[in-house]
Design a protein around this motif. Structure first.
Motif, PDB file in Angstrom:
ATOM      1  N   ASN A   1       0.633  -1.050   0.371  1.00  0.00           N
ATOM      2  CA  ASN A   1      -0.194  -0.103  -0.108  1.00  0.00           C
ATOM      3  C   ASN A   1       0.769   1.260  -0.779  1.00  0.00           C
ATOM      4  O   ASN A   1       0.447   2.531  -0.030  1.00  0.00           O
ATOM      5  N   GLU A   2       2.066   0.997  -0.162  1.00  0.00           N
ATOM      6  CA  GLU A   2       3.291   2.405  -0.376  1.00  0.00           C
ATOM      7  C   GLU A   2       2.971   3.094  -1.805  1.00  0.00           C
ATOM      8  O   GLU A   2       3.407   2.271  -2.645  1.00  0.00           O
ATOM      9  N   ILE A   3       2.872   3.985  -1.777  1.00  0.00           N
ATOM     10  CA  ILE A   3       3.251   4.445  -3.451  1.00  0.00           C
ATOM     11  C   ILE A   3       4.869   5.520  -3.615  1.00  0.00           C
ATOM     12  O   ILE A   3       5.340   5.783  -2.562  1.00  0.00           O
ATOM     13  N   GLY A   4       5.678   5.145  -4.405  1.00  0.00           N
ATOM     14  CA  GLY A   4       6.642   5.736  -4.591  1.00  0.00           C
ATOM     15  C   GLY A   4       6.697   6.171  -6.028  1.00  0.00           C
ATOM     16  O   GLY A   4       5.898   5.221  -6.871  1.00  0.00           O
ATOM     17  N   GLU A   5       8.300   6.249  -6.174  1.00  0.00           N
ATOM     18  CA  GLU A   5       8.656   6.630  -7.559  1.00  0.00           C
ATOM     19  C   GLU A   5       9.635   5.528  -8.068  1.00  0.00           C
ATOM     20  O   GLU A   5      10.571   5.613  -7.069  1.00  0.00           O
ATOM     21  N   VAL A   6       9.863   4.667  -8.977  1.00  0.00           N
ATOM     22  CA  VAL A   6      10.712   4.063  -9.522  1.00  0.00           C
ATOM     23  C   VAL A   6      11.205   4.009 -10.577  1.00  0.00           C
ATOM     24  O   VAL A   6      10.530   4.938 -11.401  1.00  0.00           O
ATOM     25  N   VAL A   7      12.839   3.300 -11.244  1.00  0.00           N
ATOM     26  CA  VAL A   7      12.953   3.428 -11.925  1.00  0.00           C
ATOM     27  C   VAL A   7      12.837   1.353 -12.557  1.00  0.00           C
ATOM     28  O   VAL A   7      13.257   0.655 -12.310  1.00  0.00           O
ATOM     29  N   PHE A   8      12.174   1.588 -13.656  1.00  0.00           N
ATOM     30  CA  PHE A   8      12.296  -0.269 -13.815  1.00  0.00           C
ATOM     31  C   PHE A   8      12.670  -0.589 -15.117  1.00  0.00           C
ATOM     32  O   PHE A   8      13.197   0.154 -16.592  1.00  0.00           O
ATOM     33  N   GLU A   9      13.025  -2.013 -15.813  1.00  0.00           N
ATOM     34  CA  GLU A   9      13.549  -2.052 -16.722  1.00  0.00           C
ATOM     35  C   GLU A   9      12.812  -3.311 -17.852  1.00  0.00           C
ATOM     36  O   GLU A   9      12.805  -4.442 -16.835  1.00  0.00           O
ATOM     37  N   LEU A  10      13.013  -2.398 -19.181  1.00  0.00           N
ATOM     38  CA  LEU A  10      12.124  -3.989 -19.350  1.00  0.00           C
ATOM     39  C   LEU A  10      12.715  -4.529 -20.279  1.00  0.00           C
ATOM     40  O   LEU A  10      14.122  -4.601 -20.979  1.00  0.00           O
ATOM     41  N   GLN A  11      12.787  -6.226 -20.035  1.00  0.00           N
ATOM     42  CA  GLN A  11      13.410  -7.341 -21.189  1.00  0.00           C
ATOM     43  C   GLN A  11      13.457  -6.967 -23.503  1.00  0.00           C
ATOM     44  O   GLN A  11      14.221  -7.376 -23.448  1.00  0.00           O
ATOM     45  N   GLN A  12      12.223  -6.645 -23.413  1.00  0.00           N
ATOM     46  CA  GLN A  12      12.103  -5.893 -24.624  1.00  0.00           C
ATOM     47  C   GLN A  12      10.875  -4.604 -24.867  1.00  0.00           C
ATOM     48  O   GLN A  12      10.365  -4.685 -23.557  1.00  0.00           O
ATOM     49  N   PRO A  13      12.022  -4.026 -25.758  1.00  0.00           N
ATOM     50  CA  PRO A  13      11.169  -2.432 -25.587  1.00  0.00           C
ATOM     51  C   PRO A  13       9.921  -2.184 -25.482  1.00  0.00           C
ATOM     52  O   PRO A  13       9.222  -3.041 -26.595  1.00  0.00           O
ATOM     53  N   LEU A  14       8.836  -1.837 -25.339  1.00  0.00           N
ATOM     54  CA  LEU A  14       7.128  -1.226 -25.475  1.00  0.00           C
ATOM     55  C   LEU A  14       7.328  -0.008 -25.269  1.00  0.00           C
ATOM     56  O   LEU A  14       7.505   1.331 -25.003  1.00  0.00           O
ATOM     57  N   PRO A  15       6.238   0.463 -26.603  1.00  0.00           N
ATOM     58  CA  PRO A  15       5.605   2.113 -27.014  1.00  0.00           C
ATOM     59  C   PRO A  15       4.812   2.695 -25.845  1.00  0.00           C
ATOM     60  O   PRO A  15       4.017   3.137 -25.009  1.00  0.00           O
ATOM     61  N   LEU A  16       5.749   2.864 -24.626  1.00  0.00           N
ATOM     62  CA  LEU A  16       5.248   3.636 -23.586  1.00  0.00           C
ATOM     63  C   LEU A  16       5.221   5.294 -23.598  1.00  0.00           C
ATOM     64  O   LEU A  16       5.606   5.877 -24.107  1.00  0.00           O
ATOM     65  N   ALA A  17       3.990   6.029 -22.775  1.00  0.00           N
ATOM     66  CA  ALA A  17       3.975   6.891 -22.985  1.00  0.00           C
ATOM     67  C   ALA A  17       3.987   7.726 -21.504  1.00  0.00           C
ATOM     68  O   ALA A  17       2.995   6.816 -20.388  1.00  0.00           O
ATOM     69  N   PRO A  18       3.798   8.911 -21.054  1.00  0.00           N
ATOM     70  CA  PRO A  18       3.807   9.567 -20.186  1.00  0.00           C
ATOM     71  C   PRO A  18       2.219   9.138 -19.894  1.00  0.00           C
ATOM     72  O   PRO A  18       1.554   9.622 -20.224  1.00  0.00           O
ATOM     73  N   TYR A  19       1.814   8.982 -18.277  1.00  0.00           N
ATOM     74  CA  TYR A  19       0.488   8.701 -17.912  1.00  0.00           C
ATOM     75  C   TYR A  19       0.529   9.255 -17.955  1.00  0.00           C
ATOM     76  O   TYR A  19      -1.690  10.046 -17.906  1.00  0.00           O
ATOM     77  N   ALA A  20       0.088  10.943 -17.439  1.00  0.00           N
ATOM     78  CA  ALA A  20      -0.135  12.327 -17.553  1.00  0.00           C
ATOM     79  C   ALA A  20      -0.832  12.650 -18.752  1.00  0.00           C
ATOM     80  O   ALA A  20      -1.555  13.380 -18.884  1.00  0.00           O
ATOM     81  N   GLN A  21      -0.351  11.926 -20.192  1.00  0.00           N
ATOM     82  CA  GLN A  21      -0.800  12.308 -21.018  1.00  0.00           C
ATOM     83  C   GLN A  21      -1.509  11.316 -21.712  1.00  0.00           C
ATOM     84  O   GLN A  21      -2.084  11.576 -22.419  1.00  0.00           O
ATOM     85  N   GLN A  22      -1.307  10.062 -21.374  1.00  0.00           N
ATOM     86  CA  GLN A  22      -2.261   8.711 -22.724  1.00  0.00           C
ATOM     87  C   GLN A  22      -2.291   7.745 -21.039  1.00  0.00           C
ATOM     88  O   GLN A  22      -1.673   7.593 -20.485  1.00  0.00           O
ATOM     89  N   ARG A  23      -3.907   7.691 -20.874  1.00  0.00           N
ATOM     90  CA  ARG A  23      -3.795   6.801 -19.580  1.00  0.00           C
ATOM     91  C   ARG A  23      -2.900   4.958 -20.030  1.00  0.00           C
ATOM     92  O   ARG A  23      -3.489   4.070 -19.136  1.00  0.00           O
ATOM     93  N   VAL A  24      -3.674   5.031 -21.173  1.00  0.00           N
ATOM     94  CA  VAL A  24      -3.262   3.760 -22.282  1.00  0.00           C
ATOM     95  C   VAL A  24      -1.667   3.498 -21.894  1.00  0.00           C
ATOM     96  O   VAL A  24      -1.645   2.433 -21.834  1.00  0.00           O
ATOM     97  N   GLY A  25      -1.432   4.146 -23.009  1.00  0.00           N
ATOM     98  CA  GLY A  25      -0.002   4.136 -22.815  1.00  0.00           C
ATOM     99  C   GLY A  25       1.038   3.958 -21.342  1.00  0.00           C
ATOM    100  O   GLY A  25       2.312   3.848 -21.878  1.00  0.00           O
ATOM    101  N   GLY A  26       0.362   4.758 -20.891  1.00  0.00           N
ATOM    102  CA  GLY A  26       1.323   5.318 -19.769  1.00  0.00           C
ATOM    103  C   GLY A  26       1.005   4.390 -18.324  1.00  0.00           C
ATOM    104  O   GLY A  26       1.748   4.271 -17.533  1.00  0.00           O
ATOM    105  N   ALA A  27       0.467   3.430 -19.035  1.00  0.00           N
ATOM    106  CA  ALA A  27       0.015   2.090 -17.305  1.00  0.00           C
ATOM    107  C   ALA A  27       0.184   0.924 -17.312  1.00  0.00           C
ATOM    108  O   ALA A  27      -0.033   0.223 -19.483  1.00  0.00           O
ATOM    109  N   LEU A  28       0.717   0.094 -16.667  1.00  0.00           N
ATOM    110  CA  LEU A  28       1.211  -1.435 -16.340  1.00  0.00           C
ATOM    111  C   LEU A  28       0.872  -1.758 -15.485  1.00  0.00           C
ATOM    112  O   LEU A  28       0.698  -1.003 -14.664  1.00  0.00           O
ATOM    113  N   ILE A  29       0.612  -2.904 -15.266  1.00  0.00           N
ATOM    114  CA  ILE A  29       0.126  -3.511 -14.192  1.00  0.00           C
ATOM    115  C   ILE A  29       1.847  -4.803 -13.901  1.00  0.00           C
ATOM    116  O   ILE A  29       2.498  -5.308 -14.665  1.00  0.00           O
ATOM    117  N   VAL A  30       1.894  -5.083 -12.614  1.00  0.00           N
ATOM    118  CA  VAL A  30       2.619  -5.550 -12.554  1.00  0.00           C
ATOM    119  C   VAL A  30       2.192  -7.027 -11.925  1.00  0.00           C
ATOM    120  O   VAL A  30       1.857  -7.595 -11.217  1.00  0.00           O
TER     121      VAL A  30
END
Length: 447
Positions: free
Chosen positions: A400-429
């Protein structure tokens, strides 16, 4: 302007004129345990006559002459009825002459925060309940409960378009007006500090029905009922449509969910790439690019709701037919050429929902759109103190904590800042060992 004046000015002037054809409003109720979320939903169902006769008869028999417990209308699990708490998200439907509604009754207990996040991710609005009887009204300013702050921040992080504060159980205290004024001032101060743009602060008594669907008889309040406020809120589809019209030049993107061949699935019938448009708009004749292959093609046809159309835009579920055969499958993206840039390392806001802490170096599965990719948590930069709203040093994130993190992907994804786009900027872990949904990632920027 006082909090009472702010609440009064929130009355939606167009609510009474809302068309029944407007999209249904999906909203969730959130807040701490026993704030009255299930009772509030029961009251909305009762006052809108959305309860079946046999349900009402069962409740009346169980009450045995006492007031009906409206919270039982949403407690679907046996464990919920036995323990008197909400465990799973319960969905209910009702309608008024002005609008249709889909309600999500989300758990208030910290242990079930992931359920609340699940409900918020698909909601047009969040009603955050504040139990006034749990607050020390002698304090100046009044101190809000941690879950009130946490659920509000999560709704904001998940970009729920409209957040409403409902101050509940006014019937249980004296001096309603000054008490509501003090709590409303605390909520306004918190919202200002956290950058939360709320749609209104309304007083209610879910138990008695005051100011839920029927206006309360109080000289100190002249604002809308909760239902009037909800009737005037925009749905995500309306907001996305307005945004698409306002930003016609915005790059188009669509995550491919399903690939089908028209007709009987044989012969030369074209393949249709189905999904929900995440951003922008596309027309027949436009050139699009496929991610990750980079191949380009021209849009030869568009489908929507079984019909052929000339254009589709953000928020619409649609099918795209291309002018040539390309290797495209579930998880790929279609977009404006050069708009879908590959990202392999990124910074994000992480809402952690797992009992096992988020630890740098651990590997997880992440889902983006309809694609699964392995990823590694590189760094926990800081966590957010929900009491002070200030960043604090951290090496891990607990449940239940919220923080700022850095992730690295095994394969690239077309990510976008979540502030600009809800779909392109959201991932589940997802934890690869337990298969539990461990967290919600909201992209900040490419690292």
């Amino acid at each position: 302007m006082t909090a009472l004046q702010t609440a009064a000015s929130a009355r939606p002037a167009h609510a009474a004129d809302s068309s029944p054809a407007r999209p249904a409003l999906r909203f969730l109720t959130a807040g701490s345990v026993d704030d009255g979320k299930s009772t509030l939903i029961g009251r909305l169902l009762f006052d809108s006559r959305a309860i079946l006769a046999d349900q009402l008869d069962t409740l009346q028999r169980r009450a045995a002459g006492e007031p009906i417990d409206l919270s039982l209308l949403t407690d679907g699990l046996e464990a919920e009825r036995e323990q008197g708490i909400t465990i799973d998200v319960a969905y209910r439907y009702f309608a008024t002459p002005a609008r249709k509604f889909i309600i999500a009754d989300a758990p208030g207990h910290e242990q079930y925060t992931r359920n609340m996040v699940t409900a918020a991710a698909g909601s047009d609005a969040a009603v955050v309940l504040v139990d006034i009887t749990k607050l020390d009204l002698s304090q100046h300013p009044v101190r809000l409960l941690p879950q009130t702050r946490r659920h509000t921040l999560l709704a904001q992080l998940l970009r729920v378009p409209s957040i409403v504060f409902a101050v509940n159980k006014l019937d249980a205290i004296a001096d309603h007006g000054p008490a509501f004024e003090a709590v409303a001032q605390a909520l306004q101060a918190f919202a200002d500090e956290a950058g939360v743009r709320h749609a209104g602060i309304v007083p209610v008594s879910a138990l008695r029905g005051d100011n839920v669907a029927v206006p309360m008889d109080a000289a100190w309040y002249g604002g809308p009922t909760l239902l009037e406020l909800l009737e005037g809120l925009p749905s995500t589809a309306e907001a996305d449509g307005a945004q698409a019209q306002a930003t016609a030049a915005e790059a188009f993107s669509l995550p491919v969910q399903y690939v089908a061949r028209e007709g009987d699935g044989t012969g030369d019938n074209p393949r249709v790439f189905w999904g929900r448009v995440a951003q922008g708009a596309v027309q027949v004749g436009d050139t699009v690019q496929v991610f990750p292959s980079g191949e380009q093609a021209v849009v030869a046809g568009l489908r929507r709701a079984g019909a052929t159309v000339a254009e589709v835009q953000a928020g619409w579920s649609a099918g795209v037919v291309l002018d040539r055969q390309l290797d495209i499958s579930r998880g790929d993206w279609l977009g404006t050429p050069s708009a879908l840039a590959p990202v392999q390392r990124f910074s994000a806001t992480l809402a952690w929902l797992d009992g096992e802490p988020a630890t740098p170096g651990r590997k997880y599965w992440v889902r983006h759109g309809h694609r699964w990719v392995q990823a590694r948590l590189v760094e926990v930069a800081r966590r957010l103190d929900i009491h002070t709203l200030q960043p604090a040093p951290a090496q891990t994130l607990a449940v239940n904590e919220i923080g700022e993190v850095v992730f690295e992907l095994q394969q690239p994804l077309p990510l976008a800042p979540y502030a600009q786009q809800r779909v392109g900027g959201a991932l589940i872990v997802v934890d690869p060992a337990t298969h539990r949904t461990s967290g919600a990632l909201l992209v900040r920027a490419a690292a």
